[in-house]
Design a protein around this motif. Sequence first.
Motif, PDB file in Angstrom:
ATOM      1  N   LEU A 697       0.203  -1.472   0.188  1.00 28.68           N
ATOM      2  CA  LEU A 697      -0.016  -0.252  -0.123  1.00 28.68           C
ATOM      3  C   LEU A 697       0.722   1.420  -0.064  1.00 28.68           C
ATOM      4  O   LEU A 697       0.657   2.479   0.153  1.00 28.68           O
ATOM      5  CB  LEU A 697      -1.070  -0.299   0.658  1.00 28.68           C
ATOM      6  N   GLY A 698       1.554   1.058  -0.401  1.00 24.39           N
ATOM      7  CA  GLY A 698       3.180   2.411  -0.307  1.00 24.39           C
ATOM      8  C   GLY A 698       3.411   2.762   0.988  1.00 24.39           C
ATOM      9  O   GLY A 698       3.263   3.744   1.475  1.00 24.39           O
ATOM     10  N   LYS A 699       3.336   2.023   2.634  1.00 22.91           N
ATOM     11  CA  LYS A 699       2.982   3.094   3.379  1.00 22.91           C
ATOM     12  C   LYS A 699       4.644   2.585   4.281  1.00 22.91           C
ATOM     13  O   LYS A 699       4.479   1.748   3.906  1.00 22.91           O
ATOM     14  CB  LYS A 699       1.979   2.455   4.660  1.00 22.91           C
ATOM     15  N   ALA A 700       5.084   3.730   4.787  1.00 25.71           N
ATOM     16  CA  ALA A 700       6.368   3.309   5.322  1.00 25.71           C
ATOM     17  C   ALA A 700       6.517   1.770   6.583  1.00 25.71           C
ATOM     18  O   ALA A 700       5.741   2.278   7.683  1.00 25.71           O
ATOM     19  CB  ALA A 700       6.870   4.641   6.422  1.00 25.71           C
ATOM     20  N   ASN A 701       7.704   1.648   7.177  1.00 28.73           N
ATOM     21  CA  ASN A 701       7.098   1.232   8.499  1.00 28.73           C
ATOM     22  C   ASN A 701       6.725   1.353   9.502  1.00 28.73           C
ATOM     23  O   ASN A 701       6.821   0.663  10.606  1.00 28.73           O
ATOM     24  CB  ASN A 701       8.305   0.565   8.390  1.00 28.73           C
ATOM     25  N   ASP A 702       7.008   3.220   9.883  1.00 27.01           N
ATOM     26  CA  ASP A 702       6.062   4.001  10.815  1.00 27.01           C
ATOM     27  C   ASP A 702       5.635   4.288  10.624  1.00 27.01           C
ATOM     28  O   ASP A 702       4.969   4.828  11.549  1.00 27.01           O
ATOM     29  CB  ASP A 702       7.841   5.030  11.414  1.00 27.01           C
TER      30      ASP A 702
END
Length: 860
Positions: A697-702
């Motif tokens: 979904l193109g989200k960062a790990n944080d």
Amino acid sequence: MSCHNNNNNNLPELHVLAGHPQNVEVFLAVGLANFALKPVYMNPDERQHKTKEFLAWNPLGRLPVLVVSANSAPLSDSRAICSFVAVSAGLLSTWDKKRLVVESWLEWNERSLIPQTKLLYPSLSGVTDFDPALVEAQRTALVGQMLPHLEAALSRSAYLADNDLTLADVTVWSSLFPALSHGGLLQPAVVAPWPRLAAWFENCAKTFVPLLQKADISLGKTITYINHHALDDVPRSAIKYVVQPIPNKTVYITTPIYYVNGEPHIGHVFTTLLSDALAAWYRVKGCQVFLCTGTDEHGSKVAQSAAKKGLEPIKFCDQVSNCFRSLFDKLGFKYDRFIRTTEDVHVRTVVKMWNRLERNGHIVKGVHEGWYCVSDENFCTELQVEDRIIDGKSVKVSIESGRPVEWCREENYLFKLSNFQQPLLDWLEANPKAVVPRIRQREVVNFIRAGLNDLSITRTNVAWGITCPSDPTHTIYVWLDALTNYLTAAGFGDSEEATGAPLWPCDYHLVGKDILRFHAIFWPAFLMGAGVAPPKQVVAHGWWTKDGEKIAKSSGNAFDVELVADFYGMETLRYFLLREADLSMDGDITFGNIRNRNNNDLADDLGNLVTRLLGLVAKGDIVPRVPLVEGTVPQDTATAELINLVFDTLPGEVDHHFCEVNFKEGLSCIWQAVYAVNRYINCQAPWKLMSHARRILGKANDDPPVSFEAVRGVGASSHLSENLDAASVAELESRCTTDSEKNRLVLALLNKHNFIIYVALECVRAVAILAAPVLPRTSEQILCLLGLQQKPHVSDCRFGVLAYGAPLPHLTATADKSSLILFTKKDVFVDPTNPAGAIQQPPPPSAGGAKKGKGAAKKK
């Protein structure tokens, strides 16, 4: 050794199947006795009619069968076969002086060693479901518990019973052979801390291996064992237990009533803890339970102790009895009746019992003389006393207790115990579990067979007691008075039933081994004489030592149990005592080992599992849903195996062991499940699935964790049945050409992520239910964290009780997160009973504590 010769035409036939250490045990006994046998070897696949009826089966595999003659039943147990051989060869006279020592080792082998080695024989069970971690746990228990015990015993002699080979060496060596032989599970470096054990094993091998070779046993083929390179081939146990039905009567459990001549100590606490945990298990099963404990308040010792305090006996009894009761209440024991022998209802019951015995002709008046031990309130025969030097003086003492005796001659009333010798033997033979463990039953049987003398049941020089109803100049003997408390609590005194009371017969009398004779001989005889049924079972446990030494004020190692419970926590103390206790052996307390059990088993294995799981729930932002979407996720092999272990196998195993008062083995089974859930989470790694969903979904790990809200309304996923590991996710992602297809893949990842957590939470819930008798507060805390308020019940040990989407209020942002901490680690070794609180050095690794069962306290 003497030789037993048989006519070759009439040799007993020995039917064996290769592959079990008990076959080795039999051949060694036969060889040592130089006993002539006609061996008849059978292949596992042979089902010849002439031998089929002699084929013995048990859950551990196929065992040897000795056919003595066509007119007698075959012997299908290695212990029975070895005994038959020893008797026939005239060896019993040689071993008789060491009989109790030998039998003690045989019992230890059966109850303690075999359970730790039974998984080392993969060719026997026919099970293909291998669990390497289970065997690793067995191996570490073998290293941490069994081998140090053997090393300590062999420090006193070259062989187990003395300096000569006996059946004890045969049996234990046979059980250890797969682990210690060349190429076995334990390599030389592992065994190095136990040089005496290694020397004993090699010395025995010099005698045993030639005997096995002479018997034409191929060691490499007959005994299949696991080496350190082949853990993947180890099976789970083939034993299958189911939870037994609820009894049709109230389960009546008793502790002994504790003598008020002193304050409560660890022995009193342990017996009451055993009873409390046993009663709690039956409540978890849904049974009606009645648990009775209390205090024994009559006798010359009590009067003497009261006089030293300057108190009337009843005032002294009030003080000490209240001390016992307040301690038991503080430790959380849930008893239904706390009885005192000074109660009026008990006096009425004792009088009723006396009248029954007298009316039935079992009481006569006579003159009794002999050695009397005031401390034990017991008469001793000449064979039960000896001279010892105490404070420079020769003193006559009881051999059993070591306490002084005095010669006593007085007129009193006698109970005709001698008339009950055969009825008692018949009762024990008809009820093989009437006295447990088995070694205690053998002790009782041997004592009875040696001959029973009539028993003095009144005293004339003891004023503090119940007056004899037929002769006011006599006081009823303290043991007839004390033992009758079990009938008082059951309602016998006020009951109109001719043969007992509403709660009778008692299901479990739990006692220490020092008072076994009174409960397994005197008490059943009194009941038989009164026309009342004997108890169903007398369970006798061993004593506790501290750091390998007898606990005594004179030794300076006595300690306050309350202080230990305050420092480590009552849950930790309960777990330690029940996990370490072996009924047939004495247990040993070291504060270092209590710390290790607390830190490793409770804080790490269980506590960290619960905290980590609930942390995954919170991090997934799926509160209050577990999981949010009700999807059908096919169970992979690992999930199916875990569910089968925890919900199909474990409840029956725990029920079997707990009802046998074997909490050590029952807890071992529960912790195997705890290990399995930890492995499942580590292997399934649901956080990786969440990481894949974020990336897609193109989200960062944080970024906040992905929720189902992000992919709501995309429809059913075609990937729910896929194996969603890293490689497959990458391949599936490469085929996704639209956002809708990516969302479907994310849906599958989230669904699998939540289902893994759901499975683990369900397993933790089952563990909490099954461990409730031992860890009642921890169990309640876990169930509360899972949003459940009902009491633990074994019927809830089924998969799927937690509702999808159920609220977990303790995980909300405003909830007190301290409730997630089940146990706090103790990072220093402290003697909590030392007023100065001195820090002690940790024990060396070879005697250290338990990491997943590794370092249990040594046994004496």
